[in-house]
Design a protein around this motif. Sequence first.
Motif, PDB file in Angstrom:
ATOM      1  N   GLU A   1       0.708  -1.188   0.015  1.00 60.75           N
ATOM      2  CA  GLU A   1       0.044  -0.109   0.080  1.00 60.75           C
ATOM      3  C   GLU A   1       0.693   1.397  -0.073  1.00 60.75           C
ATOM      4  N   VAL A   2       1.978   0.977   0.579  1.00 58.13           N
ATOM      5  CA  VAL A   2       2.850   2.485   0.806  1.00 58.13           C
ATOM      6  C   VAL A   2       4.092   2.662   0.036  1.00 58.13           C
ATOM      7  N   TYR A   3       4.942   1.447  -0.166  1.00 53.96           N
ATOM      8  CA  TYR A   3       6.286   1.434  -0.591  1.00 53.96           C
ATOM      9  C   TYR A   3       6.379   0.940  -2.059  1.00 53.96           C
ATOM     10  N   TYR A   4       5.461   0.061  -2.449  1.00 52.43           N
ATOM     11  CA  TYR A   4       5.564  -0.612  -3.806  1.00 52.43           C
ATOM     12  C   TYR A   4       4.915   0.258  -4.751  1.00 52.43           C
ATOM     13  N   PRO A   5       3.880   0.863  -4.516  1.00 48.32           N
ATOM     14  CA  PRO A   5       3.006   1.639  -5.854  1.00 48.32           C
ATOM     15  C   PRO A   5       3.788   2.247  -6.753  1.00 48.32           C
ATOM     16  N   PRO A   6       4.918   3.290  -6.427  1.00 42.60           N
ATOM     17  CA  PRO A   6       5.732   4.118  -7.224  1.00 42.60           C
ATOM     18  C   PRO A   6       6.419   3.014  -8.350  1.00 42.60           C
ATOM     19  N   PHE A   7       6.874   1.990  -7.773  1.00 48.49           N
ATOM     20  CA  PHE A   7       7.746   0.992  -8.572  1.00 48.49           C
ATOM     21  C   PHE A   7       6.834   0.500  -9.415  1.00 48.49           C
ATOM     22  N   GLU A   8       5.417   0.013  -9.019  1.00 48.60           N
ATOM     23  CA  GLU A   8       4.709  -0.658  -9.989  1.00 48.60           C
ATOM     24  C   GLU A   8       4.154   0.406 -11.110  1.00 48.60           C
ATOM     25  N   ALA A   9       3.985   1.528 -10.891  1.00 47.60           N
ATOM     26  CA  ALA A   9       3.763   2.576 -11.803  1.00 47.60           C
ATOM     27  C   ALA A   9       4.804   2.545 -12.711  1.00 47.60           C
ATOM     28  N   ALA A  10       6.078   2.474 -12.395  1.00 44.13           N
ATOM     29  CA  ALA A  10       7.294   2.834 -13.307  1.00 44.13           C
ATOM     30  C   ALA A  10       7.156   1.609 -14.311  1.00 44.13           C
ATOM     31  N   VAL A  11       6.805   0.373 -13.667  1.00 45.83           N
ATOM     32  CA  VAL A  11       6.678  -0.962 -14.713  1.00 45.83           C
ATOM     33  C   VAL A  11       5.612  -0.698 -15.604  1.00 45.83           C
ATOM     34  N   ARG A  12       4.414  -0.259 -15.314  1.00 43.67           N
ATOM     35  CA  ARG A  12       3.365  -0.058 -16.213  1.00 43.67           C
ATOM     36  C   ARG A  12       3.754   0.970 -17.210  1.00 43.67           C
TER      37      ARG A  12
END
Length: 230
Positions: free
Chosen positions: A205-216
């Motif tokens: 919920e906090v730490y992974y979302p920016p990295f996941e957005a980079a993948v997308r």
Amino acid sequence: GGESGRKPLQRLSPGWWRRWGDTKAGAAAALVANMTRAEAGRLVQGFGWAGFSLPEGLYTGSVLGVPRLGLPGLHMQDAAQGYRTMFDSQVGTVTAWPSLLSFAASWDASLTREFASALGREFRAKGANVILGPSVNVHRVARNGRNAEYLSGEEPRLGEVLVAAYVQGVQSEKVAAVVKHYALNNQETHRATVDVEVDERTRREVYYPPFEAAVRAGVASFMCSYNLVD
């Protein structure tokens, strides 16, 4: 090495790899199959650094390509507020951009993309084809020495939006972006030895979302964190 100087980048046409195969995975396999063992081996190691000394003319990270097969080298350069000056001869030749935290404070995805595109053009003009950014760790330690580099600020949703704009802007200029530092690299103190323990839900919920957005957004690569995780 013959590629160590800052020469103009080899310009590859879109789909250049198709002469090696119908899919990217197939083309990569065919390329490797046509390399000598030495050529294949040097793709997974850098060159140039001796301790903390780097010969002038090289990049923060340099990997030799295989020119006879049309495969260019990697010229990787830092990143956070513009092209990192590694040598005295470069001082005064680069743009000092605002910090990524300043762009986070703008809450402006279009401005971030405009900045990233200009950054990509400058890197490419200087011979770099990989930018070692963006840094997107969510702020959790107020005294972290690299907070100014982190595009997410204190809010993962903000990071999600801005990292996509950054990646798309840089890579529109044919420069590969490297999102970092994955994951939980939220302090510099004892960064190589600290063991960061965070439960799965908080990570998601906090730490992974920016990295996941980079993948997308199609980011080219990841850089790992310095710290231990659990």
